[in-house]
Design a protein around this motif. Structure first.
Motif, mmCIF file in Angstrom:
data_model
loop_
_atom_site.group_PDB
_atom_site.id
_atom_site.type_symbol
_atom_site.label_atom_id
_atom_site.label_comp_id
_atom_site.label_asym_id
_atom_site.label_seq_id
_atom_site.Cartn_x
_atom_site.Cartn_y
_atom_site.Cartn_z
ATOM 1 N N LYS A 1 10.054 4.651 -2.136
ATOM 2 C CA LYS A 1 9.435 6.608 -2.347
ATOM 3 C C LYS A 1 9.381 7.538 -3.420
ATOM 4 O O LYS A 1 10.586 7.305 -3.838
ATOM 5 N N GLN A 2 8.363 8.230 -2.896
ATOM 6 C CA GLN A 2 8.971 9.463 -4.004
ATOM 7 C C GLN A 2 8.941 10.759 -2.862
ATOM 8 O O GLN A 2 7.983 10.941 -2.400
ATOM 9 N N ALA A 3 9.985 12.269 -3.837
ATOM 10 C CA ALA A 3 9.194 13.329 -2.702
ATOM 11 C C ALA A 3 8.987 13.995 -3.324
ATOM 12 O O ALA A 3 9.680 14.290 -5.115
ATOM 13 N N GLU A 4 8.216 14.898 -3.640
ATOM 14 C CA GLU A 4 8.146 16.066 -4.190
ATOM 15 C C GLU A 4 7.698 17.631 -3.510
ATOM 16 O O GLU A 4 7.294 17.699 -2.580
ATOM 17 N N LYS A 5 7.966 18.438 -4.367
ATOM 18 C CA LYS A 5 8.614 19.905 -3.964
ATOM 19 C C LYS A 5 7.017 20.400 -3.980
ATOM 20 O O LYS A 5 6.888 21.085 -4.886
ATOM 21 N N LEU A 6 6.371 21.207 -2.714
ATOM 22 C CA LEU A 6 5.417 22.374 -2.922
ATOM 23 C C LEU A 6 6.000 23.271 -2.656
ATOM 24 O O LEU A 6 5.196 24.433 -3.450
ATOM 25 N N GLY A 7 5.904 23.958 -1.993
ATOM 26 C CA GLY A 7 6.206 24.991 -1.221
ATOM 27 C C GLY A 7 7.921 25.239 -0.819
ATOM 28 O O GLY A 7 8.877 24.441 -0.513
ATOM 29 N N ARG A 8 8.000 26.438 0.030
ATOM 30 C CA ARG A 8 9.778 26.432 -0.013
ATOM 31 C C ARG A 8 10.213 25.579 0.874
ATOM 32 O O ARG A 8 11.290 25.089 1.443
ATOM 33 N N LYS A 9 9.033 25.324 2.216
ATOM 34 C CA LYS A 9 9.644 24.329 3.213
ATOM 35 C C LYS A 9 8.447 23.287 3.986
ATOM 36 O O LYS A 9 8.538 22.898 4.135
ATOM 37 N N THR A 10 7.984 23.350 2.240
ATOM 38 C CA THR A 10 6.943 21.606 2.119
ATOM 39 C C THR A 10 7.502 20.702 1.698
ATOM 40 O O THR A 10 7.360 21.854 -0.020
ATOM 41 N N ASP B 1 1.050 -1.036 0.118
ATOM 42 C CA ASP B 1 -0.666 0.096 0.135
ATOM 43 C C ASP B 1 0.964 1.806 -0.011
ATOM 44 O O ASP B 1 2.344 1.305 -0.256
ATOM 45 N N THR B 2 -0.051 2.441 -0.148
ATOM 46 C CA THR B 2 0.945 3.530 -0.295
ATOM 47 C C THR B 2 0.440 4.657 0.738
ATOM 48 O O THR B 2 -1.028 4.660 0.684
ATOM 49 N N ILE B 3 1.217 5.258 1.380
ATOM 50 C CA ILE B 3 0.875 6.606 2.117
ATOM 51 C C ILE B 3 1.249 7.694 1.700
ATOM 52 O O ILE B 3 2.317 7.699 1.590
ATOM 53 N N THR B 4 0.808 9.067 2.015
ATOM 54 C CA THR B 4 0.706 9.969 1.948
ATOM 55 C C THR B 4 1.669 11.150 2.655
ATOM 56 O O THR B 4 0.595 11.423 3.251
ATOM 57 N N LEU B 5 2.355 11.325 3.107
ATOM 58 C CA LEU B 5 3.312 12.832 3.634
ATOM 59 C C LEU B 5 3.525 14.188 3.556
ATOM 60 O O LEU B 5 3.978 13.989 2.576
ATOM 61 N N LYS B 6 2.680 14.574 4.465
ATOM 62 C CA LYS B 6 3.512 15.615 4.277
ATOM 63 C C LYS B 6 4.625 16.151 5.205
ATOM 64 O O LYS B 6 3.819 16.921 6.050
ATOM 65 N N VAL B 7 5.233 16.994 4.873
ATOM 66 C CA VAL B 7 6.263 17.338 6.223
ATOM 67 C C VAL B 7 6.407 18.473 5.730
ATOM 68 O O VAL B 7 6.405 19.083 4.462
ATOM 69 N N VAL B 8 6.292 19.243 6.510
ATOM 70 C CA VAL B 8 7.193 20.777 7.194
ATOM 71 C C VAL B 8 8.461 20.809 7.415
ATOM 72 O O VAL B 8 8.916 19.861 8.883
ATOM 73 N N ASP B 9 10.008 21.724 6.196
ATOM 74 C CA ASP B 9 11.215 21.315 6.529
ATOM 75 C C ASP B 9 11.250 21.948 7.521
ATOM 76 O O ASP B 9 12.419 23.421 7.481
#
Length: 303
Positions: A243-252, A218-226
């Motif tokens: 895993k796969q990582a994607e940048k949403l904002g300056r620290k997100t 299965d796959t989980i999706t996490l929102k990480v605040v750096d």
């Protein structure tokens, strides 16, 4: 690196060729066979031509050598110290691995020199003689494709008598426990070794349901605040997951992690360990597990 390229496939292959030449073998076909067996697929295009052309000045064109003694590769003091340190790990003893010629060698490090954090303290009893015996019975059965039979205690505290074929051993760094993946047992496919009792080889009739249950992912999706170096810590913590990582904002950042459902309970604990820096935004089923875990912690008075 502690073990240098002198211990690579190329060096070992050439050493084997020189040893055979010193034994009186000069057939290029036979020496080429050594290359095929010991080196890589493309090595046949490199090793023998380099030796025959005397580019590597070890063997003459007529497949003789000026060397008198067969090559040896003694370990350096640093390598012996590293092996000595590894031999002190109680888990190594489970595999019945011998470390000869290390008497009097000072270990490079000892278990007292490091501390593994964020790991449960109730790991398997790796130094218990009965645990070691049972581990070796299971390991031998895996290697030989044989069956075992054992007793175990299920989650309800009841004793079960099991006959199955062990397929693979897995180790959880987080739990500090080994578990065995089994076939030929309909009720469950993964068992913690610490729950197994009276494990012995079984030589009777094979079970009819001998298929291994395929892993379910299965796959989980996490929102990480750096903040407080959270992104680096999360990526390091889940380094062994796909895993796969994607940048949403300056620290997100958005992080998608693929995992085996058998590891779901452990994954919930791992995610919660990052506190408010990590938010679960998918899947819905995993979100419910996180909420349920938090409610249990609140009922216990944990903050």
């Amino acid at each position: 690196m502690i073990f240098s390229e002198l211990y690579s496939a190329y060096y070992n292959t050439v050493a084997a060729i020189i040893s055979r030449i010193l034994d009186g073998e000069h057939s290029e076909r036979e020496l080429q066979r050594i290359v095929s067996e010991r080196a890589f697929g493309e090595s046949v295009l490199t090793i023998m031509p380099s030796l025959k052309s005397e580019k590597w000045q070890l063997v003459h064109a007529d497949m003789t050598t000026a060397l008198v003694h067969a090559p040896t590769m003694p370990l350096t003091t640093l390598q012996k110290q590293w092996l000595k340190a590894i031999s002190l790990d109680p888990r190594v003893r489970l595999f019945d691995v011998a470390f000869p010629h290390l008497d009097g060698v000072e270990p490079l490090f000892t278990p007292a020199d490091y501390y593994v954090y964020d790991r449960y303290s109730d790991g398997d009893p790796f130094e218990d003689e009965e645990y070691i015996r049972q581990f070796r019975v299971i390991l031998a059965a895996i290697r030989q494709g044989e069956q075992i039979k054992f007793e175990m205690t299920n989650r309800n505290g009841n004793t079960m008598f099991v006959r199955c074929r062990p397929v693979k051993l897995e180790y959880s760094e987080k739990d500090d426990k080994f578990r065995v993946l089994t076939a030929g047992w309909r009720s469950v496919s993964t068992v913690n070794l610490s729950k197994i009792r009276a494990c012995v080889p079984y030589t009777g009739e094979r079970p009819s349901e001998g298929e291994v249950r395929p892993a379910q992912y299965d796959t989980i999706t996490l929102k990480v605040v750096d903040e407080r170096n959270a992104l680096e810590r999360v990526l390091l913590h889940f380094a062994h997951f796909e895993k796969q990582a994607e940048k949403l904002g300056r620290k997100t950042y958005l992080l998608r992690i693929r995992y085996d459902r058998d590891d779901e309970s452990e994954l919930v604990i791992r995610v919660l360990s990052f506190g408010p820096m990590v938010e679960v935004i998918g899947s819905e089923s995993f979100q419910k597990l996180v909420i349920e875990k938090l409610k249990k912690q609140k009922n216990c008075g944990f903050r």
